[in-house]
Design an enzyme around this catalytic site. Structure first.
Site, short mmCIF file in Angstrom:
data_model
loop_
_atom_site.label_atom_id
_atom_site.label_comp_id
_atom_site.label_asym_id
_atom_site.label_seq_id
_atom_site.Cartn_x
_atom_site.Cartn_y
_atom_site.Cartn_z
N SER A 189 36.60 12.79 -31.96
CA SER A 189 35.39 13.26 -31.13
C SER A 189 34.40 11.92 -30.74
CB SER A 189 34.68 14.23 -32.02
OG SER A 189 33.31 14.51 -31.49
N TYR A 202 30.71 15.26 -40.61
CA TYR A 202 31.42 15.41 -39.59
C TYR A 202 31.72 14.07 -38.40
CZ TYR A 202 33.54 17.19 -35.28
OH TYR A 202 34.44 17.26 -33.97
#
Length: 312
Positions: A189, A202
């Protein structure tokens, strides 16, 4: 006046060097963009790498779209996810639409005792492509110590986002090395490139995926294995909680059709031209400014979520 001349000359060359550097960097970026996005390159991925493709987190979103794109290229597909019901549905869709063989493995990547089962179910398959897509994020942006069920969330984020990538690679890579060909696509990501406050765990797990992938690519590229990190910004998926695709938030189908063409060209890719432009812009931004903007945006998302759920 004479004493000012050396200083003026120094600043002249500093300015000229800076301009030259920026021009070269921009030229290189434009050349790279043309090579990747503008020359109609077709992905070097398909049956030539091996009969089977293995995709984790494959019942919706980016994982499902990768499974479909690889099936379109004639590869047999192993779908791995938690829900057997959803796996069966997606497997039937792919088999009927693309006329390829499918196989399903139902496991929960939040656990660490699943890999012997996966290894048994993959035994004997000639695997040419592995897509490590399964992932987990926060329910909403939150301060680290205020994350609901913190202990369990930490374990699940690490098991799903980090441990699965390492273990699936460990299972599949030996077979690729025996044949000196294969591709491993690790879905990270943009949050793994730029630290994102209020998504700390995350963001950190996705940074691990990026670093791990870069190391593997250097270690094994000379042995015929292509390892790629995919670093998207927002894609319209259930996990991102974005329902309607937009110009900068493409559907998973649009994103994967673009990203898959970068295989063989980029070991690190944003996967989508607009995301590549966004990444280039953010790369020019001082880290403190990016962090400040991210913090402000995520504080707003947090406040809206808590208001909606009446936790404020």
């Amino acid at each position: 006046m004479d004493s000012a001349a050396p200083a003026a000359g120094f600043f002249y060359w500093v300015g000229a060097s800076t301009v030259a550097y920026l021009v070269l960097r921009l030229s290189y970026s434009l050349f790279s963009a043309l090579r990747v996005w503008g020359l109609g390159h077709e992905a070097e991925v398909g049956q030539a790498l091996g009969e089977w493709a293995v995709v984790t987190g494959s019942t919706d979103g980016i994982g499902k779209s990768y499974a479909e794109e690889l099936a379109k290229r004639g590869m047999k597909i192993v779908l791995i996810s938690r829900s057997q019901e959803k796996l069966k549905e997606v497997a039937n869709e792919i088999r009927e639409k693309f006329k390829v063989e499918t196989k399903t493995i139902a496991v929960d990547f939040g656990s660490v005792d699943i890999y012997k089962k996966i290894q048994t179910d993959l035994a004997g398959l000639q695997i040419g492509v592995l897509v490590n897509n399964v992932g987990m994020s926060y329910e909403y942006p939150e301060y680290f110590l205020d994350i609901p069920d913190l202990d369990n969330t930490i374990n699940k984020l690490i098991n799903i986002n980090i441990f699965s990538v390492c273990k699936m690679t460990q299972l599949v890579l030996p077979g690729m090395l025996e044949r000196s060909k294969g591709a491993i696509l690790n879905i990270s990501s943009a949050s793994g490139v730029y630290p994102v406050p209020l998504l700390s765990v995350y963001s950190a797990t996705k940074a691990f995926v990026d670093f791990f992938s870069q190391c593997l690519h250097v270690e094994y590229r000379s042995k015929g294995i292509f390892v790629q990190t995919v670093l998207p910004f927002f894609v319209a998926t259930k996990m991102a909680k974005i329902r309607k695709p937009t110009f900068d938030k493409p559907s998973s189908e649009t994103f994967v059709k673009s990203a898959i063409k970068t295989i063989g060209l980029q070991s690190r890719t944003n996967g989508y031209p607009v995301h590549a432009i966004m990444d280039w812009i953010f790369s020019l931004m001082p880290s403190w400014l990016f962090m400040k903007i991210s913090m402000s945006l995520n504080k707003g998302l947090r406040a809206r979520y808590l208001k909606k759920t009446k936790k404020t």
